[in-house]
Scaffold this active site. Structure first.
Site, PDB file in Angstrom:
ATOM      1  N   LYS A 125      -0.694  -4.203  -3.578  1.00  0.00           N
ATOM      2  CA  LYS A 125      -1.948  -3.637  -3.341  1.00  0.00           C
ATOM      3  C   LYS A 125      -1.971  -2.198  -3.975  1.00  0.00           C
ATOM      4  O   LYS A 125      -1.458  -1.389  -3.284  1.00  0.00           O
ATOM      5  CB  LYS A 125      -2.164  -3.459  -1.782  1.00  0.00           C
ATOM      6  N   SER A 134       0.706  -1.177   0.024  1.00  0.00           N
ATOM      7  CA  SER A 134      -0.032  -0.111   0.132  1.00  0.00           C
ATOM      8  C   SER A 134       0.724   1.382   0.134  1.00  0.00           C
ATOM      9  O   SER A 134       1.534   1.517  -1.065  1.00  0.00           O
ATOM     10  CB  SER A 134      -0.981   0.023   1.205  1.00  0.00           C
ATOM     11  N   ASP A 145      10.534   5.119 -10.165  1.00  0.00           N
ATOM     12  CA  ASP A 145      10.104   5.800 -11.343  1.00  0.00           C
ATOM     13  C   ASP A 145      10.904   7.181 -11.423  1.00  0.00           C
ATOM     14  O   ASP A 145      11.135   7.536 -12.902  1.00  0.00           O
ATOM     15  CB  ASP A 145       8.607   6.088 -11.496  1.00  0.00           C
TER      16      ASP A 145
END
Length: 487
Positions: free
Chosen positions: A344, A319, A330
């Site tokens: 998740k 999460s 990224d």
């Protein structure tokens, strides 16, 4: 005894508190103000174009069926049962049947959840899950009675104070584990590869979650984030400032440990990510109605001013932990080292119902800055390093849970290609050698992922990065082990 693997990660309870810490809020500034009327408005119409309740006659028949079964149970169940319990069970079934993370909370459970997100509550410090009457340990919280007693993730609690709880509802088991501080409780556990039940006696206490811990290894900083509650970002900054001071004004690198961090508040995940990323997207969410979709960007500062960073992850990183990991990966702001995360990729909104608790409802999927959804997939680290040579017991990720939501709407495969992976990555083993010492939580030198993380971040900083395996005594060969002693 047979245990199923489809355990409800999103319905976790902590002994002394209900509602799992992976709970997130879609809009922290407004979620608490939602009312039953607000979230019920226009609920029958899918703004994507379809009216889901066009057949009103069919809906009426189904509601009549519900009423008939309600009356049958109330009149014929083996013992009297209250109307409130029947309705509460029905609400739980309706929501948990949607996905593993949606649920109904009673007024007391909702109040307990609000206490938990402040980072302070009473109990054992033990996060547990339940399915089909079995109570499974997700994780003991660092520094708590459960942690000190040696309770491990994957343990099953089968008895409390000598009384069998197998088959009991999760909330009942949690209630039994609660109690006044300084009172004792005995747990009977079943652990994989352990032939006999394990009996532990613990002493209850008020749990003050230390969400952030830090340590300095030479000039390299280490910060452990246990979960994302209301204090996490502030504690992160305090820990970093403390490390800089301890290092004499300058660190050469930083290791962020998100292993076994089940997540928490979305706004905290955004703020933690923004502590390392100067500009650009942190995370976006896409809801059923396009107008409810949102995007959050970095806030223009990096508290480390570009310091090399390594993030440790494993299957227990979920999460909010995955939001941070995905953003740093990224943006090429950190190297991820460890094993694949939980997977998740959904967001839950808490919708209070005044006087009757609250609904925790999955309202959106989230996407990393590159546009990928990690739902059911997890995040694969840049450098894969296992914690031990053995396969973990009871390893469960989002993809193993029942009726999870689909991964859709984004790039479902890989993060953007990286050309900044340090050369030392090719030398990092993917598991500890056979003669690596047994892991001891009080001895960081036995933590293989941590030691390799320190090695990588030091290499990135251009300082000495000794191989932790090189300091081990020579590994005995099979022949040497079997050789008879000479006399």
């Amino acid at each position: 005894m047979t245990f199923r693997t489809g355990l409800l990660f999103g319905a976790a309870f902590i002994a002394g508190i209900t509602a799992g810490p992976e709970l997130t809020r879609l809009a922290c500034s407004g979620a608490a103000s939602l009312t039953g009327a607000a979230f019920a408005q226009e609920a029958s119409v899918d703004k994507g174009g379809a009216d889901k309740t066009g057949n009103h006659a069919e809906t009426y028949k189904l509601l009549t069926l519900f009423g008939s079964i309600f009356d049958l149970v109330r009149a014929n169940y083996v013992e009297p049962v209250s109307d409130r319990d029947l309705i509460t069970n029905s609400l739980n079934g309706m929501l948990s049947g949607l996905d593993p993370h949606s649920s109904y909370m009673t007024e007391k459970q909702y109040a307990d959840m609000q206490v938990q997100t402040t980072g302070k509550f009473g109990g054992l410090g033990l996060e547990v899950q339940g399915e089909d009457g079995h109570i499974r340990v997700v994780s003991p919280i660092d520094g708590t009675p459960a942690w000190r007693a040696g309770v491990k993730p994957g343990d099953f609690i089968v008895a409390i104070d000598g009384h069998n709880i197998d088959g009991s509802p999760l909330n009942e088991a949690v209630e039994k584990m609660r109690g006044k501080p300084d009172t004792k409780i005995t747990l009977t556990l079943i652990r994989e590869k352990t032939p006999k039940p394990i009996v532990l006696t613990l002493t209850r206490e008020i749990i003050h979650i230390q969400v952030v811990k830090s340590a300095l290894y030479d000039k390299t900083g280490y910060i452990r984030i246990a979960q994302f509650d209301e204090e996490t970002t502030d504690e992160l900054h305090k820990a970093y400032d403390k490390l800089v001071k301890q290092a004499g004004g300058k660190l050469n690198g930083l290791v962020i440990d998100l292993r076994n961090d089940p997540g928490g508040l979305l706004n905290q995940a955004i703020d933690v990510s923004s502590s390392f990323i100067k500009s650009g997207e942190i995370v976006s969410t896409r809801a059923r109605r396009p107008k409810d979709s949102q995007r959050w960007d970095a806030k223009g500062s990096d508290m480390t001013d570009g310091l090399p960073v390594v993030v440790l992850t494993n299957g227990g990183s979920a999460s909010a932990s995955e939001i941070v990991s995905g953003a740093l990966q990224d943006h090429r702001r950190a190297i991820l080292l460890g094993t694949k995360t939980f997977g998740k990729g959904s967001v839950q909104t808490v919708m209070p119902i005044p006087g009757n608790g609250a609904v925790r409802l999955t309202t959106a999927r989230y996407y990393t800055p590159s546009g990928r959804s990690i739902q059911g997939l997890g995040i694969v680290p840049d450098i894969v390093v296992k914690e031990t040579r053995e396969d973990p017991g009871f390893s469960i990720r989002e993809a193993d849970l029942a009726h999870i939501i689909k991964n859709e709407g984004g790039n479902q495969t890989k993060p953007p290609a990286r050309d900044d992976i340090p050369a030392i990555a090719a030398k990092i083993p993917n598991q500890p050698p056979a003669n690596w010492p047994t892991f001891d939580v009080t001895k960081p030198t036995t933590d293989f992922q941590l030691q390799e993380g320190l090695r990588v971040v030091r290499s990135m900083a251009g300082v000495a990065a000794p191989d932790p395996v090189a300091s081990l005594p020579p590994e005995q060969t099979t022949a040497a082990k079997n050789e008879a002693p000479h006399h």
